[in-house]
Each structure stands twice: as C-alpha cells, then as structure tokens.
Design an enzyme around this catalytic site. Structure first.
Site, PDB file in Angstrom:
ATOM      1  N   SER A 100     102.428  -4.148   4.689  1.00 40.89           N
ATOM      2  CA  SER A 100     102.473  -3.172   5.784  1.00 40.89           C
ATOM      3  C   SER A 100     101.105  -2.546   6.077  1.00 40.89           C
ATOM      4  CB  SER A 100     103.531  -2.118   5.441  1.00 40.89           C
ATOM      5  OG  SER A 100     103.668  -1.205   6.485  1.00 40.89           O
ATOM      6  N   ASP A 243     100.587  -0.693  12.885  1.00 38.57           N
ATOM      7  CA  ASP A 243     100.133  -0.869  11.502  1.00 38.57           C
ATOM      8  C   ASP A 243     100.009  -2.371  11.217  1.00 38.57           C
ATOM      9  OD1 ASP A 243     102.841  -1.521  11.308  1.00 38.57           O
ATOM     10  OD2 ASP A 243     103.000  -0.769   9.272  1.00 38.57           O
ATOM     11  N   ASP A 245     101.619  -4.774   9.733  1.00 39.50           N
ATOM     12  CA  ASP A 245     102.679  -5.768   9.957  1.00 39.50           C
ATOM     13  C   ASP A 245     103.475  -5.488  11.232  1.00 39.50           C
ATOM     14  OD1 ASP A 245     103.928  -3.523   8.797  1.00 39.50           O
ATOM     15  OD2 ASP A 245     105.575  -4.732   8.042  1.00 39.50           O
ATOM     16  N   ASP A 247     105.326  -2.923  12.489  1.00 37.89           N
ATOM     17  CA  ASP A 247     106.607  -2.223  12.671  1.00 37.89           C
ATOM     18  C   ASP A 247     106.423  -0.763  13.079  1.00 37.89           C
ATOM     19  OD1 ASP A 247     105.734  -1.482  10.155  1.00 37.89           O
ATOM     20  OD2 ASP A 247     107.610  -1.928   9.120  1.00 37.89           O
TER      21      ASP A 247
HETATM   22 MG    MG Z   1     104.638  -1.565   8.385  1.00 33.60          MG
END
Ligand code: MG
Length: 455
Positions: A100, A243, A245, A247
């Site tokens: 993340s 961010d 990744d 999400d």
């Molecule tokens: Mg994330």
C-alpha cells in the site's frame, strides 16, 4: 516471526521487508496456507509496482499451485481493480502483492474472498493457524495447480466504474483534472478512466517506479505540494492523488487546497446519500463528527466501527450500507464494491462536481461543516498500555465511547480518541474541535497524560 506470536496479519494484510524480516520461502508457505484455506477454485493474483513485487508474486503463484489451486496472473494492477475483477469475473478469491502506502522496502500480501472484499479477521486467523500448524495441503503431480495469464482485469474494472456514473453529465462539464499518481499502481488505470469520462487530464509522477521517486507512496497534504501548484497554475477544477496501490484517494480543490479524507469523505457521502435517496454510512470512530451533520440532512444513519478498512467493509456488507470512508482518504461505494477504491472515488467526485455546477471549494463549504483535527502518537510498550488507558479514563467527565480505544467527549463538539495501535508499540491520539487551537490543546493535554502514565 516466532511461532509463539501466532499473528501474521495486521490491520491490512500481511506486511514485511522482503529479504530482511522474511524471505521468499515465507511467501511460498503462506500462499500454500492461503490456497489451503480457499480449498478449491481459481485464485486471481495481482501485484503493485514495488521492486520486490514480481519476486513475491512468483513465490505466491508457486505456493498457491502447490496447494492445488489454479492461478490467474493479472500482473501490475491497482488493488481495487483486482478486488472488483474477482467479484465481476467469478474467481474464488484473490491475493494482492502490495504494501500500500508503506516505504519502498516493505511489501506484503492481502487476501480477499469471492466478493472481492478482504477476508474477515476470523478467516485471517484460520490462514495463520494453517501456516503455524504446517497443515498446508500439498498437491501431488496430478493435482498440482495450473497458472495462466489474465489480461482483462483493468478493462473489467474501468467498465465497472463507468457503468456506475453518468458519463454524459461528466463529459458535458469538461472538467480539467490534475492527477498525481505518485509512481503507483493507479498509473495503469485511473488516467484512462478520467480521459474516457471526457475530462482534460494532466498527470504527475505517472511512471510506475518501486522507488517512488516523485513524492513517496503516501499522499498527505505535505507530500502533495506539486499537485497543489499544478492545479493552480493550469486553472484545473480539481486535483486527485492516490497511494501506492491505488485504493486511497486525496483531492485538492481548484485553489490547490488539499482536503483531508474526512472532508472529501463527508462531501462524497452527502452526494451518495442524495443520489440514492438516503441510506447508511459507515466510518470509524476516528472520523470527523461532520458526517453526523451531513447524514442528518438526508435522514440517514451513521454506523461507527473500529479503525481499519476491513472493519468498515464488512460492516457495510452486514448492514446493507451504501457508503463508507476513512479519515486517511479511503472511500467505499457499495453499489460498485465494498472496498476502498481510488478509481471509483474519482469517478464519483467527477459526477458530483459535474452535477453541482459550481466550484469545488464553494460546494464543499456549502455541504461539510468545518471542524479541525489534530493527531499524534506516543511510543508506549505493550505492558504500559493498561496503565495508560486507566489514566486517560480518569480524565473523562462526559460521554465515553469504547468502540476502539477510548473516545472522550470534552464538550458537545470536541472529542479526543486515545487508541493503542494493533501492530506497533504506540498509542495514537486524535482530537477534533471547532477550532484548531482547541484540537491542539486536547492533543497536548492527553499526550502529557499518556507519556507520564507510560514512564
Ligand atoms: Mg493502499
């Protein structure tokens, strides 16, 4: 990790430093445990753009195949794209290789079920038990799994999002968007979405790079200064950032002012409640009280959970809620999928601004009552936590909420939340008030109490 600790999953999947805290054997063994947990069917596997992600994805494929599962390899995708594709394309579950927003050295695995939503904490414990008991299924030469490439995850994801918004209304408004991709995984999806919705797009840090050379993998008001100035200099209608990744989403208005997730979350909650003529909103105990004021206008209900997106996602499903958000910029739109999703959040914001027909800053001021937050963290060893929490509780005079840590209301519009971290030896302190000074004072007061009780 010592077997006596018996925990691998933190608040959001398993995280570690490859080659330092854990090696690839760990990933193979853990993936065998994940494959054993799923029991049958084909598992979708994806990865973010970190330097170690390809190696970890290969190890995860090996472990899943070894447990007898088949694997569909999606390659580099944002986490929410993989999660949506699981649900839309009918996989048994998915494993995402990602850490993340963590610094570049970290990586990890995140496991979601056939609904695309992170598996519940009880199921994480089932996977951990299989891992620590070494009770993984080991397939033989006949039952070992087969891997294949799955190229349609991004297309499925983008089509899914476009079907949930009024693309014509967005295109007619001709919005200009500056997007800071932070060298992260949304680089392969979100720009195509925004262009397909008829917006003019300017991108920053759009080359996927596991060193995150642009502004690091975590978007915050401090790391988004280039986004702010780009929005002002091109006269854009809004800025958006993700961010690592893809999400979590932060926005800035047309003046380049970066909004915290509480503000954009409340703003979008108002829009979603309007669009769906009411419903329930889920957020954690750490989010702003502004959401109660927003929900009240729509006769809608707010449910508060423990901190963590898995708690919010699972509560949305159990209670049939329409929307959820986190103060860090995670938004969950249930009619699409109950996971944090940067692409869906962006499309909703574009639809919302297109329909309002006035500037972002004016719409926001009109909708979201302004409260001020402050936060800090104090290092506290696990043994001192009970004494710290007792000392904090002694200061409570008014209402106290015990959903996660202690949330103490000091007057009708001010609160402080003191919460031991589940994963690190720290206590987090959040405060909110009608003025910045009030929030800062609460933080200083409770920081002193926590420090003296832990000394
Ligand atoms: Mg994330």
């Amino acid at each position: 990790m010592a077997a006596s600790q018996q925990r691998l999953f933190g608040t959001n999947g398993v995280r570690f430093v490859p080659g330092v805290s854990h090696d690839l054997d760990f990933v193979i063994n853990l993936s065998e445990a994940i494959g054993t947990y799923f029991g049958s069917g084909e598992i979708l596997l994806g990865q973010d753009g970190r330097l170690s992600s390809q190696a970890l994805a290969n190890a995860a494929t090996s472990g899943l195949l070894s447990s007898g599962r088949d694997v569909a390899e999606a390659g580099l995708v944002p986490t929410p794209a993989l999660q949506y594709a699981v649900k839309a394309m009918g996989f048994k579950g998915c494993v995402m290789v990602t850490a993340s927003h963590n610094p570049p050295r970290y990586n990890g695995l995140k496991v979601s079920g056939s609904d695309g939503v992170e598996v519940p904490h009880l199921d994480e414990q089932r996977i951990e038990k299989i891992y620590f008991d070494k009770s993984q299924t080991k397939a033989d030469w006949k039952t070992i799994g087969v891997a294949r490439n799955e190229p349609s995850v991004i297309r499925t994801y983008l089509n899914g999002i476009r079907s949930k918004v009024d693309a014509k209304a967005i295109a007619e408004r001709k919005l200009t968007v500056v997007m800071d991709l932070g060298n992260g995984a949304q680089s392969v999806a979100a720009p195509y979405l925004v262009e397909a919705l008829g917006c003019k797009l300017i991108t920053l840090n759009s080359v996927v790079d596991g060193n995150f050379p642009g502004r690091g993998p975590e978007p915050t008001p401090d790391t988004l200064k280039d986004l702010s100035s780009a929005v002002r200099s091109v006269g854009a209608d809004l800025g958006v950032a993700y961010d690592g990744d893809g999400d979590r989403t932060l926005f800035c208005d047309e003046n380049g002012v970066v909004l915290w997730g509480d503000q954009s979350g409340c703003f979008l909650a108002d829009y979603v409640l309007h669009k769906h003529k009411g419903g329930t909103v889920v957020t954690s105990v750490a989010s702003s009280q502004a959401i109660e004021a927003v929900a009240k206008k729509h006769g809608a209900k707010v449910i508060r959970t423990k901190v963590g997106s898995v708690e919010i996602a699972r509560t949305i499903i159990e209670r049939g809620a329409v929307f959820g958000f986190e103060e860090n910029g995670g938004c969950l739109y249930a009619p699409h999928i109950a996971v944090r999703d940067g692409g869906m959040t962006t499309a909703l914001m574009l639809e919302c601004l297109a329909r309002k027909g006035m500037s972002f800053s004016k719409s926001l001021a009109f909708i979201v009552p302004r409260f001020y937050q402050a936060k800090t963290k104090v290092e506290v060893g696990p043994k001192s936590v009970p004494a710290v929490m007792r000392a904090v509780e002694r200061l409570a005079k008014g209402e106290v909420e015990r959903i996660d840590g202690l949330k103490i209301w000091t007057d009708a519009r001010s609160w402080v939340l003191v919460r031991p971290s589940g994963t690190e030896p720290i206590v987090r302190i959040f405060a909110e008030s009608e003025a910045q000074q009030g929030a800062d004072q609460l933080i200083r007061k409770f920081e002193r109490v926590v420090k003296s009780a832990s000394a």
